[in-house]
Design a protein around this motif. Structure first.
Motif, short mmCIF file in Angstrom:
data_model
loop_
_atom_site.label_atom_id
_atom_site.label_comp_id
_atom_site.label_asym_id
_atom_site.label_seq_id
_atom_site.Cartn_x
_atom_site.Cartn_y
_atom_site.Cartn_z
N SER A 1 -18.07 31.92 13.22
CA SER A 1 -16.74 32.38 13.65
C SER A 1 -16.34 31.73 14.98
N ALA A 2 -17.32 31.49 15.86
CA ALA A 2 -17.00 30.79 17.13
C ALA A 2 -16.51 29.37 16.84
N LEU A 3 -17.14 28.72 15.85
CA LEU A 3 -16.72 27.35 15.50
C LEU A 3 -15.30 27.36 14.93
N ARG A 4 -15.01 28.36 14.07
CA ARG A 4 -13.65 28.46 13.50
C ARG A 4 -12.63 28.68 14.61
N PHE A 5 -13.01 29.54 15.57
CA PHE A 5 -12.11 29.85 16.69
C PHE A 5 -11.80 28.59 17.50
N MET A 6 -12.86 27.82 17.82
CA MET A 6 -12.65 26.60 18.62
C MET A 6 -11.77 25.62 17.86
N SER A 7 -11.98 25.54 16.56
CA SER A 7 -11.17 24.65 15.74
C SER A 7 -9.71 25.10 15.76
N ALA A 8 -9.52 26.43 15.67
CA ALA A 8 -8.15 26.98 15.69
C ALA A 8 -7.48 26.70 17.03
N CYS A 9 -8.28 26.59 18.09
CA CYS A 9 -7.72 26.30 19.41
C CYS A 9 -7.35 24.82 19.54
N GLY A 10 -7.64 24.05 18.50
CA GLY A 10 -7.27 22.63 18.53
C GLY A 10 -8.38 21.71 18.99
N ILE A 11 -9.61 22.26 19.16
CA ILE A 11 -10.72 21.39 19.57
C ILE A 11 -11.21 20.64 18.32
N ASP A 12 -11.32 19.33 18.45
CA ASP A 12 -11.78 18.53 17.30
C ASP A 12 -13.31 18.56 17.25
N LEU A 13 -13.83 19.46 16.43
CA LEU A 13 -15.28 19.67 16.40
C LEU A 13 -16.02 18.45 15.86
N ASP A 14 -15.33 17.65 15.05
CA ASP A 14 -15.99 16.47 14.45
C ASP A 14 -16.45 15.48 15.52
N THR A 15 -15.77 15.48 16.65
CA THR A 15 -16.08 14.45 17.66
C THR A 15 -17.11 14.94 18.69
N GLU A 16 -17.65 16.14 18.50
CA GLU A 16 -18.63 16.68 19.46
C GLU A 16 -20.04 16.50 18.89
N PRO A 17 -20.79 15.46 19.31
CA PRO A 17 -22.10 15.22 18.68
C PRO A 17 -23.07 16.38 18.82
N GLN A 18 -22.95 17.16 19.91
CA GLN A 18 -23.89 18.27 20.10
C GLN A 18 -23.82 19.30 18.97
N LEU A 19 -22.69 19.33 18.26
CA LEU A 19 -22.55 20.31 17.18
C LEU A 19 -23.17 19.81 15.88
N HIS A 20 -23.47 18.53 15.85
CA HIS A 20 -23.90 17.94 14.57
C HIS A 20 -25.32 17.41 14.58
N GLU A 21 -25.87 17.26 15.78
CA GLU A 21 -27.22 16.69 15.89
C GLU A 21 -28.06 17.55 16.83
N VAL A 22 -29.37 17.42 16.68
CA VAL A 22 -30.29 18.17 17.53
C VAL A 22 -31.30 17.19 18.10
N ASP A 23 -31.73 17.41 19.35
CA ASP A 23 -32.85 16.65 19.89
C ASP A 23 -34.12 17.46 19.68
N LEU A 24 -34.98 16.98 18.80
CA LEU A 24 -36.30 17.61 18.65
C LEU A 24 -37.32 16.61 19.16
N TYR A 25 -38.03 16.97 20.20
CA TYR A 25 -39.04 16.08 20.76
C TYR A 25 -40.39 16.39 20.12
N THR A 26 -41.29 15.39 20.14
CA THR A 26 -42.62 15.61 19.56
C THR A 26 -43.67 15.74 20.67
N SER A 27 -44.76 16.44 20.35
CA SER A 27 -45.86 16.57 21.31
C SER A 27 -47.16 16.85 20.56
#
Ligand code: PEP
Ligand code: CO
Length: 460
Positions: A219-245
């Motif tokens: 619902s937060a994502l829908r809200f941001m989209s409704a506010c006119g934020i282009d979610l497609d261009t925000e890489p943090q929403l689509h990718e994750v950094d998983l480090y190995t150890s």
């Protein structure tokens, strides 16, 4: 030269090379069946491509510097010992799902970013309390992880076979490749947050609670989209950094994967982003400390109840003489009954010496016992109690409780006791599958994440 000689760390650095550990006592190294073959394997490994890049390790150091100052939280989690055979696509995917779920629960409930580090894609080596194991009068070498030998109790399985080192490298590469695809190729997209709930978790109370978090995010994502934020261009929403150890235990392997970074000229151990030194190999003049002092990856060190204030300061001086924030993570593993008494002197000593460490809590390795039914196990209540103690100590000392270090799996196992499903001693035999220490299953891991989020929020 004495330990407290201020020039020591500097001079050790100057004489450091990827092989300089060989002049130091190296504990927990296997008796390889054929030393010539071992050297051939190590040579072959030197010619292989690195698994990770120096720039990625530097990004993790920067992320951990945020943890050290309380602006992010570290979640380090995965198997006690990864298995060659069990490093399948399904198992890797399910372990990743649990880690992503836990991270989402923590970040959503606290508003703090979560740095995600897997015990994954290379956690194949195990230190052991005894070099051999005896069953029915037969004595064989202990199982030391799939990079060394196999778990079967027969001489062939338990022989330390150098070829396994190469296999460990190729398995790590295959696992890492899939994890990179999962985390960068759409699977970890925040719009897929519902899909990370595993089938056996969905209908449980923890699973339902997770669905509420997922619905909130949607619902937060829908809200941001409704506010006119282009979610497609925000890489943090689509990718994750998983480090190995993994634990840097088999030093020939780690040495062979060390590379000099072409940008900075610094050495990095390119077998994983972060390496840690275990409780049994943290001798200040030992080979493990010598090797890791010279590579520039972020490092962890486990600290058990026997660790003195002198030792912890010597480790900080040796491994992070330049006091670089994010370089060193101290992972306490005291046990629920000891942490409130054993951790404070170490925390005060490190603070007084002005070392900018990440403090993390491993609530697993100090809380292991054998159940009435004969299984090595841990109770979720003790695990949570150690984490509560960890927060209490840091809050009392004005230091940052930076993160947790957890052994878990996505599989529906019965290895640890307790949790909402209340695994009891008599249930352990149902699905006890670990090759080494008992792991939390996905339900118990989610349960832990919700409790941890409450502790982080409430400040207790
Ligand atoms: C481990 O992390 O699996 C382990 C062996 O831990 P420790 O070195 O803290 O005993
Ligand atoms: Co373990």
């Amino acid at each position: 030269m004495s330990l407290d000689d201020p020039t020591r760390a500097g001079s050790a650095r100057q004489s450091w090379s990827p092989g300089s550990w060989r002049a130091r006592p190296a504990v927990q190294q296997p008796d390889w069946t054929d030393p010539d073959e071992l050297e051939m394997v190590i040579d072959e490994l030197r010619r292989q491509p690195p698994l990770v890049f120096a720039g990625e390790a530097r990004n993790l150091t920067a992320a951990l510097a945020q943890v050290a100052s309380g602006k992010a939280f570290l979640l380090q989690a995965g198997d006690c010992a990864e298995s060659f055979e069990a490093s399948t696509a399904d198992n890797l995917r399910d372990k990743l799902k649990v880690i992503l779920q836990m991270a989402v629960v923590l970040a959503y409930s606290t508003g703090v970013p979560v740095v995600k580090v897997g015990r994954i894609a290379g956690q194949f080596a195990k230190p052991r309390s005894t070099p051999t194991e005896t069953r029915d009068g037969i004595e064989l070498p202990s199982f030391r992880g799939h990079i060394v030998n196999d778990i079967g109790f027969d001489p062939k399985s338990r022989a330390a076979d150098p070829h396994r080192i190469l296999q460990a490298y190729f398995r790590s590469a295959a696992s890492l490749n899939l994890l990179r695809a999962f985390t960068k190729g759409g699977f970890a997209d925040l719009s897929k947050v519902h899909l990370w709930n595993l089938e056996y978790v969905k209908s449980s109370p923890e699973g339902e609670r997770y669905e509420e978090v997922a619905a909130g995010i949607a619902s937060a994502l829908r809200f941001m989209s409704a506010c006119g934020i282009d979610l497609d261009t925000e890489p943090q929403l689509h990718e994750v950094d998983l480090y190995t150890s993994h634990e840097a235990l088999i030093l020939g392997y780690e040495e062979a994967l060390s590379r000099r970074d072409s940008l900075t000229g610094d050495w990095y151990d390119c077998s994983a982003h972060m390496l840690w030194i275990g409780e049994r190999t943290r001798q200040i003049d030992g080979a493990h400390v010598e090797f890791l002092a010279g590579v520039h990856n972020p490092l962890g060190v486990k600290l058990g109840p026997s660790c003195s204030t002198d030792e912890v300061i010597a480790l900080c001086e040796q491994l992070n003489p330049a006091r670089i924030p994010g370089r060193l993570t101290l992972i306490s593993r005291m046990g629920a009954d000891h942490i409130r008494e054993m951790l404070p002197p170490l925390v005060r000593a490190v603070t007084d010496a002005d070392h900018p460490v990440v403090w993390a809590c491993d609530p697993m390795h100090g809380n292991t016992f054998t159940s009435a039914s004969g299984y090595k196990t841990r109770h979720l209540d003790a695990i949570l109690e150690e984490i509560r103690g960890f927060f209490a100590v840091h809050r009392a000392n004005g230091t940052v409780p930076g993160g947790v270090h957890i052994e878990l799996t996505g599989e529906d196992v019965t290895e640890c006791l307790g949790g909402a499903e209340n695994v009891l001693s008599e249930h352990l035999e149902h699905r006890y599958e670990t090759m080494c220490d008992p792991r939390l299953n996905a339900r118990q891991s989610l349960d832990l994440a919700f409790r941890l989020a409450e502790m982080l929020r409430s400040g207790s």
